[in-house]
Structure formats: structure tokens, C-alpha cells
Design a protein around this motif. Structure first.
Motif, PDB file in Angstrom:
ATOM      1  N   ALA A 285     -10.251   2.094  -1.216  1.00 21.80           N
ATOM      2  CA  ALA A 285      -9.136   1.268  -0.730  1.00 21.80           C
ATOM      3  C   ALA A 285      -9.325  -0.202  -1.064  1.00 21.80           C
ATOM      4  O   ALA A 285      -8.365  -0.975  -1.059  1.00 21.80           O
TER       5      ALA A 285
ATOM      6  N   THR B 105       0.867  -1.178   0.000  1.00 24.28           N
ATOM      7  CA  THR B 105       0.000   0.000   0.000  1.00 24.28           C
ATOM      8  C   THR B 105       0.909   1.236   0.000  1.00 24.28           C
ATOM      9  O   THR B 105       1.074   1.897   1.020  1.00 24.28           O
TER      10      THR B 105
ATOM     11  N   HIS C 239      -5.526   2.045   7.498  1.00 25.26           N
ATOM     12  CA  HIS C 239      -5.197   0.923   6.630  1.00 25.26           C
ATOM     13  C   HIS C 239      -3.959   0.198   7.177  1.00 25.26           C
ATOM     14  O   HIS C 239      -3.970  -0.279   8.299  1.00 25.26           O
TER      15      HIS C 239
END
Length: 266
Positions: free
Chosen positions: A106, A45, A73
Motif C-alpha cells: 500500500a 485509492t 486504509h
């Protein structure tokens, strides 16, 4: 690892305000605190990775007693903030708010992501950092009005969603607090952070990075903390010939943090 102190040079040095390399030194942008090794770089990510050195700098300027992140996240941004708080030696608290379920931007993910973030938090930062696994709205009552010094908004990125997040959390901000918005340079897939940030720039001192999907910086006060006043544009600022030195300094700052962020993965 020993704590790192950050000091600001003489604020009366006009030459450093005009010459970009001196301005960077004056604002502490070459401080040792910006050369740390991250405790977490989740390369799967990567969106926030190049902003990590700026995260360290903004913490050194705001010196938050209370830091809140909305949308964590894998923890690249949040643990960068936490590392700076620990290394500078701040007596503050940090909270990460996220359902750790994902969203339409996401994507959806399973409990493994939260478990990894939770493990790092317990091992590295449990003395001052807490993870709140809930929606942003559900977390609101946990914080007093006027209490948050540094807020990072990185949740769902539609215009309606990010505007809701800012408006509902704005009362929680300290009078001279700072808000960060990720993804200000994303214009597809119904992203609307850029639109909200442009609107807010009319009323608040601000600055924007274009690399790594964009990062907007907003001061709630016309008199920003630390050396932010040398960096942020005044509310409603418009480009003019008289702004030549400001624009040159801005380009230098953007290039400096872009290159520092890129070097983390070199």
C-alpha cells in the motif's frame, strides 16, 4: 435516509436458477440496497471502488452481527459495509483493524489518512462501528472464537502474510461465516492472495471476481447463508459439461457487479 429491506424470492424457482437474469433477481442482486450512494469514495485509492455494490449485497445475505475488516486504509470497503448494515437495519457491530501506517504494497502514509477515516466514522457510524489502530495480531484477543460473521482480509498481500492472517483469524469465524479476500487477481510484486485462495477453494465453497484487482468470497460452511449457495462453487468444484448453467450464471453475476461498480464513478 430510510432503511432498506431485502427479501429473497421463492427458493424453489428452478427456472430462475437456470436463466441468469432471473437468477440475479432471485438472489436480490437488483435490490434497492445496491443502488445507494456511498458515504466515502476515496478515488486516490481506487482499488476497491468497483466492489462496493457487492459489499452491499454480501451484507444483505450474511446479515452480520459482527463484521471485522483487516486493512482499511482510506475506508472505501469498510464504509460500504457499514452503510449497508445501517440501511438494512442490522443490530450488529463493525470493527476496522489497521495501523494506518501503510505497508510495502500500500505504501507508507501519514496520520492524515487515519484522521479522515476517523472523522467519517464518528460522523456516520459511531453507534456501531469502531476503529482499532493496531496490528491484526494485537487485535485478536479482542474477539471471541466463533464470533465473526463477515471478515474482510486486505492487509499485506504476500502469500505468507495473507495465509497467516487467515489461519490466525479462522478460529474467530462463526461456523457459517464468510471471508472476503481482496487482490486475488494480482500476480506481480510478490502478491500471493491468488495462491492461497486457490488452495482454500479445494476445501470451502467459493467464488471469485476478477475485476478491480480481484475479490475472493469464501464460506466457512458447506451450507452458506442466504442465497450464497446459488452463487458459490462447492468446495473442490471442477469445470465440466454439466456445469454449463453454473458457468453462465457466474458470468452474468460477474458482469452485473462489475458494471454496477463502474457506474459509481460514471
Amino acid at each position: 435516509m430510510s432503511k432498506v429491506s431485502v427479501s429473497s424470492p421463492d427458493s424453489g424457482n428452478l427456472l430462475s436458477a437456470l436463466v441468469p437474469p432471473l437468477a440475479l433477481d432471485r438472489m436480490g442482486m437488483n435490490s434497492p440496497v445496491l443502488r445507494m450512494k456511498p458515504v466515502n469514495m476515496h478515488v486516490e485509492t481506487p482499488a476497491w471502488l468497483q466492489h462496493i455494490p457487492f459489499a452491499w449485497w454480501i451484507v444483505s445475505q450474511v446479515r452480520p452481527r459482527l463484521l471485522v475488516e483487516l486493512g482499511t486504509h482510506a475506508g472505501n470497503s469498510y464504509f460500504a459495509f457499514c452503510l449497508a448494515m445501517r440501511q438494512i437495519g442490522l443490530n450488529g457491530q463493525a470493527f476496522a483493524v489497521d495501523t494506518w501506517r501503510g505497508d510495502e504494497h500500500a505504501g507508507a502514509y501519514n496520520d492524515e489518512v487515519f484522521e479522515k477515516v476517523d472523522a467519517i466514522n464518528k460522523q456516520q457510524f459511531s453507534s456501531f462501528s469502531s476503529l482499532l489502530r493496531m496490528t491484526f495480531d494485537d487485535a485478536l484477543p479482542r474477539f471471541k472464537d466463533g464470533s465473526i460473521d463477515l471478515l474482510h482480509i486486505d492487509g499485506l498481500h504476500t502469500y505468507e502474510a495473507v495465509r497467516h492472517d487467515f489461519e490466525t483469524w479462522r478460529p474467530k469465524m462463526a461456523a457459517d461465516g464468510v471471508v472476503l479476500f481482496h487482490d486475488t487477481a494480482e500476480y506481480g510484486r510478490d502478491f500471493g492472495v491468488h495462491r492461497l485462495f486457490a488452495e482454500l477453494a479445494r476445501d470451502y465453497p467459493h467464488f471469485e471476481f476478477k475485476h478491480s484487482h480481484g475479490l475472493g468470497v469464501l464460506s466457512m460452511s458447506p451450507r452458506p447463508r442466504g442465497d450464497l449457495g446459488l452463487m458459490l462453487r462447492p468446495a473442490g468444484w471442477r469445470e465440466s459439461p454439466l456445469g454449463f448453467f453454473r458457468l453462465r450464471r457466474e458470468r452474468s453475476i460477474r458482469r452485473h457487479f462489475r458494471d454496477m461498480g463502474a457506474s459509481l464513478r460514471a
